[in-house]
Design a protein around this motif. Structure first.
Motif, PDB file in Angstrom:
ATOM      1  N   ARG A 105      -8.503  -4.213 -10.763  1.00 35.19           N
ATOM      2  CA  ARG A 105      -9.191  -3.004 -11.723  1.00 35.19           C
ATOM      3  C   ARG A 105      -8.126  -1.888 -11.821  1.00 35.19           C
ATOM      4  N   THR A 106      -7.574  -1.441 -10.691  1.00 29.64           N
ATOM      5  CA  THR A 106      -6.646  -0.427 -10.741  1.00 29.64           C
ATOM      6  C   THR A 106      -5.458  -0.727 -11.506  1.00 29.64           C
ATOM      7  N   GLY A 107      -4.964  -1.793 -11.449  1.00 28.18           N
ATOM      8  CA  GLY A 107      -3.818  -2.186 -12.171  1.00 28.18           C
ATOM      9  C   GLY A 107      -4.032  -2.008 -13.722  1.00 28.18           C
TER      10      GLY A 107
ATOM     11  N   GLY B 123      -6.376  -0.544 -15.253  1.00 28.02           N
ATOM     12  CA  GLY B 123      -6.308   0.714 -15.824  1.00 28.02           C
ATOM     13  C   GLY B 123      -5.013   1.590 -16.132  1.00 28.02           C
ATOM     14  N   HIS B 124      -4.094   1.362 -15.166  1.00 25.99           N
ATOM     15  CA  HIS B 124      -2.944   1.933 -15.543  1.00 25.99           C
ATOM     16  C   HIS B 124      -2.263   0.981 -16.700  1.00 25.99           C
TER      17      HIS B 124
ATOM     18  N   ASP C 100     -10.862  -4.903  -6.734  1.00 24.24           N
ATOM     19  CA  ASP C 100     -10.598  -3.405  -6.958  1.00 24.24           C
ATOM     20  C   ASP C 100      -9.121  -3.229  -7.226  1.00 24.24           C
ATOM     21  N   ALA C 101      -8.112  -3.990  -6.788  1.00 24.79           N
ATOM     22  CA  ALA C 101      -6.814  -3.972  -6.932  1.00 24.79           C
ATOM     23  C   ALA C 101      -6.485  -4.265  -8.291  1.00 24.79           C
TER      24      ALA C 101
ATOM     25  N   CYS D 161       0.922  -1.171  -0.106  1.00 23.57           N
ATOM     26  CA  CYS D 161      -0.002  -0.017  -0.072  1.00 23.57           C
ATOM     27  C   CYS D 161       0.989   1.150   0.063  1.00 23.57           C
TER      28      CYS D 161
ATOM     29  N   CYS E 193      -0.171  -3.507  -8.262  1.00 27.32           N
ATOM     30  CA  CYS E 193      -1.712  -3.949  -8.169  1.00 27.32           C
ATOM     31  C   CYS E 193      -1.779  -5.734  -8.213  1.00 27.32           C
TER      32      CYS E 193
ATOM     33  N   GLU F 241       1.473   5.897  -7.576  1.00 27.29           N
ATOM     34  CA  GLU F 241       0.393   6.550  -8.104  1.00 27.29           C
ATOM     35  C   GLU F 241       0.671   8.089  -8.350  1.00 27.29           C
TER      36      GLU F 241
ATOM     37  N   LEU G  50       2.090   1.509  -3.429  1.00 30.09           N
ATOM     38  CA  LEU G  50       1.005   2.050  -4.483  1.00 30.09           C
ATOM     39  C   LEU G  50       0.867   3.636  -4.111  1.00 30.09           C
ATOM     40  N   SER G  51       0.800   4.131  -2.906  1.00 31.33           N
ATOM     41  CA  SER G  51       0.750   5.526  -2.865  1.00 31.33           C
ATOM     42  C   SER G  51       1.724   6.403  -3.692  1.00 31.33           C
TER      43      SER G  51
END
Length: 460
Positions: free
Chosen positions: A437-439, A441-442, A434-435, A397, A416, A404, A400-401
């Protein structure tokens, strides 16, 4: 100071020029008549020395010739050949930066900056600020580096864009190292568009900009754009005489070759760069070649060779007192050590780099953010391998912060996936989705959603 419109230089007022002529004439043992003849009268020299008349450019040339000095020295008090001497000392400072410690070079550059400023030599003052920016970049003082590069650009504001490109590229690099990838791309692409649109086909400036753009493109996952920049850089290289620029190009191009799986070609490109840097005695860039060759060997499965190259790079950078680059290498070394089964040693390298009380060489959100994210990712992997699920999640986490904020698409997608897998194994399926999907998206269209249109290609 008043502007001497006949000579085009920043000249002193008539009183200062008159006193200067009197001092130099007396030192040479000349009478006013001897100084004046054959073009002027003794009365004119008397009036001039009293500060009641400003000499014309023609008169200044006559006086300078008779007094054995230069028009510039008569008009401004600036010693003859001062600019030449300053440029020679700037070269010495550059050599100190290449072979020694940045702090030592910075002391020289600061003195040269102040001297050039007093003499109103804008070009030399800008060169000193550029050197100070390079020193600050090497020591990891990124805000200070940006300030120096901006000062150099301001001093050269009236010069053609190619003269400002080294400072602009330095500013972009400092933003890149701080993790501001998009802004680094924006600066470089804007300059490229302006150069190409204006018809200022300066091969050195273009090569510097295309080479500098490769790293932020790669970090953002815009591999196609990085490869295109590398192709253009290779096409420009035969027109460039500066071996340091060519070496930098080879090092940048190697990164795109690695991404394409062309390992042997990447290694050959790095060997060319390394040979040039050795000839030029530029130790920091030579260390970067060892650093990247370590990465090449790691990608090719030669972990022992990778560890050797990375340790060499780290030792060279540490001896140069380049703390930010040193800790960035240590993150990549830790990755190799973990893959070699030396997890404890890897953890010992990484943990101090992220501690809140760490010294100025530490990594963080404003300082090497991409590598700070990489360090947290590695510590997460080590914790997960030891069954410390909560600790692993905390590190993922944190990574990730950091990532991003930078927009490092490839690293974000991988992270992710790791976080999603961990959440799925611990029964948190929705959080895992969710994780993922975030990956995704990137990963969807790296570089295309975060960057504007690619800069125009130069006329070759």
């Amino acid at each position: 100071m008043a502007e001497n419109s006949t000579h085009g230089i920043r000249a002193d007022g008539p009183a200062e020029i008159g006193r200067r002529v009197l001092r130099l004439r007396t030192a040479k043992g000349l009478t006013q008549r001897q100084l004046a003849e054959p073009a002027y009268t003794a009365a004119y020299i008397s009036t001039l020395e009293a500060g009641r008349v400003r000499p014309s450019e023609t008169a200044l040339r006559h006086l300078a010739d008779r007094l054995g000095t230069t028009v510039d020295e008569l008009a401004t008090g600036r010693p003859a050949h001062l600019a030449t001497r300053l440029r020679m000392r700037l070269t010495d400072a550059r050599r100190t930066l290449a072979t020694g410690a940045a702090e030592d070079a910075a002391v020289r550059y600061a003195a040269l900056r102040d001297e050039a400023a007093r003499a109103e030599l804008a070009s030399e003052e800008a060169a000193a600020h550029l050197g100070l920016g390079d020193c600050a970049l090497e020591t990891g003082e990124l805000t200070e580096a940006r300030d120096h590069y901006a000062a150099a650009e301001a001093l050269l504001a009236d010069e053609p864009l190619p003269r400002r490109v080294p400072a602009l590229r330095g500013r972009a690099t400092s933003h890149l190292l701080a993790g501001e990838l998009r802004y680094a791309c924006y600066l470089l692409e804007t300059a490229l568009d302006e150069l190409n649109a204006s018809g200022l086909h300066d091969p050195d400036a273009l090569l510097l900009l295309y080479t500098a753009s490769i790293a932020p493109y790669m970090d953002m996952g815009a591999h196609a754009r990085a490869a295109h920049a590398a192709e253009l850089a290779l096409a420009l290289a035969p027109q460039v005489d500066d071996p340091a620029l060519v070496a930098g190009m080879h090092r940048g191009v190697a990164r795109t070759l690695i991404a394409e799986g062309r390992i042997a070609e990447a290694d050959a490109s790095l060997a060319k760069a390394q040979e040039l840097y050795q000839q030029l005695h530029i130790r920091t860039e030579l260390a970067h070649c060892h650093w990247m060759r370590g990465y090449v060997r790691a990608q090719n499965g030669d972990l022992e060779g990778a560890e050797s190259e990375l340790r060499t790079a780290r030792d060279m950078l540490a001896s140069k007192r380049a703390p930010l680059f040193t800790v960035q290498v240590e993150v990549e070394l830790a990755d190799v050590l973990r893959r070699r089964g030396k997890a404890a040693e890897a953890e010992g390298l990484l943990s101090p780099l992220l501690a809140p009380s760490a010294a100025e060489s530490a990594l963080g959100a404003e300082r090497g953010a991409v590598h700070a994210g990489g360090a947290h990712r590695l510590l997460g992997l080590i914790a997960e391998e030891r069954g410390l699920t909560e600790t692993a999640e905390e590190h993922y986490c944190a990574a990730l912060s950091l990532l991003e904020r930078t927009g490092a698409a490839g690293d974000l997608a991988d992270l992710c996936r790791l976080l999603g897998d961990l959440l799925r194994r611990t029964g948190r399926v929705e959080a895992a989705l969710d994780a993922y999907r975030t990956g995704l998206g990137h990963r969807a269209a790296p570089g295309t959603t975060t960057l504007g249109p690619a800069p125009a290609a130069p006329p070759m």
